[in-house]
Design a protein around this motif. Structure first.
Motif, short mmCIF file in Angstrom:
data_model
loop_
_atom_site.label_atom_id
_atom_site.label_comp_id
_atom_site.label_asym_id
_atom_site.label_seq_id
_atom_site.Cartn_x
_atom_site.Cartn_y
_atom_site.Cartn_z
N UNK A 1 0.84 -1.20 0.00
CA UNK A 1 0.00 0.00 0.00
C UNK A 1 0.88 1.25 0.00
N UNK A 2 0.30 2.38 -0.39
CA UNK A 2 1.02 3.64 -0.32
C UNK A 2 1.36 3.95 1.14
N UNK A 3 2.51 4.56 1.35
CA UNK A 3 3.01 4.85 2.70
C UNK A 3 2.43 6.14 3.25
N UNK A 4 1.12 6.29 3.18
CA UNK A 4 0.43 7.44 3.73
C UNK A 4 -0.43 6.96 4.89
N UNK A 5 -0.36 7.63 6.02
CA UNK A 5 -1.11 7.21 7.20
C UNK A 5 -2.35 8.07 7.42
N UNK B 1 -3.20 -1.01 9.08
CA UNK B 1 -2.59 -0.91 10.41
C UNK B 1 -3.66 -0.99 11.51
N UNK B 2 -4.80 -0.37 11.28
CA UNK B 2 -5.89 -0.43 12.27
C UNK B 2 -6.38 -1.86 12.44
N UNK B 3 -6.48 -2.62 11.36
CA UNK B 3 -6.90 -4.02 11.44
C UNK B 3 -5.86 -4.85 12.20
N UNK B 4 -4.59 -4.69 11.82
CA UNK B 4 -3.52 -5.49 12.43
C UNK B 4 -3.36 -5.15 13.91
N UNK B 5 -3.36 -3.87 14.24
CA UNK B 5 -3.13 -3.44 15.62
C UNK B 5 -4.37 -3.51 16.49
N UNK B 6 -5.54 -3.57 15.86
CA UNK B 6 -6.82 -3.57 16.55
C UNK B 6 -7.08 -2.27 17.31
N UNK C 1 -6.42 2.39 16.60
CA UNK C 1 -5.94 3.43 15.68
C UNK C 1 -4.41 3.43 15.67
N UNK C 2 -3.80 3.47 14.50
CA UNK C 2 -2.34 3.51 14.46
C UNK C 2 -1.80 4.83 14.98
N UNK C 3 -0.67 4.79 15.66
CA UNK C 3 -0.09 6.03 16.17
C UNK C 3 0.47 6.90 15.05
N UNK C 4 0.46 8.19 15.29
CA UNK C 4 1.05 9.14 14.36
C UNK C 4 2.06 9.95 15.15
N UNK C 5 3.33 10.00 14.78
CA UNK C 5 3.89 9.45 13.54
C UNK C 5 3.88 7.93 13.58
N UNK C 6 3.81 7.33 12.40
CA UNK C 6 3.68 5.88 12.26
C UNK C 6 5.02 5.25 11.93
#
Length: 153
Positions: free
Chosen positions: A67-71, A81-86, A88-93
């Motif tokens: 996928x494109x590297x845009x968060x 990332x949300x699916x894998x981590x269960x 919200x992914x942190x920002x910065x990622x």
């Protein structure tokens, strides 16, 4: 991972563990050159035993999603990332946060729109059912960044 027509792997649900995350800085896309991220899972049998799903050569089966590297919240990376981590992914990622995470993957076989070759596509990711043992990262597996580093040395 390419699945030929003779593959014994069915379109189904598998347990998977993220075994590699590859940062790809300059990928030519339909619109422009963009940074992308490739996530690679090793697949386990859907029974939750922790055993590998094996390819036609007896090796642990792998699938990937690039996928494109845009968060941004509307991006594919954010969704993945949300699916894998269960959560919200942190920002910065930092993509390394995905390493070693285990999930249940819904895999669908389908033809590539350009080549017609049949590929396994990760369509949906969810949590492992209680009691399921995820497949371990294969012993001796060398990550892409380590292979690239050893080429430079």
């Amino acid at each position: 991972m390419l699945i030929g027509d003779d593959s014994k792997t069915e379109t189904a649900v598998f347990n998977g563990t993220v075994m590699d995350v590859v940062d790809l800085p300059n990928v030519k896309t339909k619109y422009d050159v963009k940074p992308q991220i490739r996530v690679v899972w090793v697949l386990g049998t859907p029974d939750g035993s922790g055993k590998y799903a094996l390819d036609s050569e007896g090796n642990p089966f792998r699938v990937m999603r690039q996928v494109n590297a845009s968060i941004d919240e509307k991006s594919k990376l954010y969704e993945l990332a949300k699916w894998v981590l269960r959560t919200r992914p942190p920002v910065p990622f930092d993509s390394e946060i995905l390493m070693g995470r285990s999930n249940m993957l819904f895999i669908e076989k389908g033809p590539d729109s350009k080549t017609g070759k049949i590929y396994a596509n990760v369509k949906f990711i969810t949590f492992l059912p209680r009691g399921h043992v995820p497949p371990p990262i294969p012993r001796g597996f060398v990550r892409a960044k380590e292979r690239q580093q050893s080429k430079r040395d």
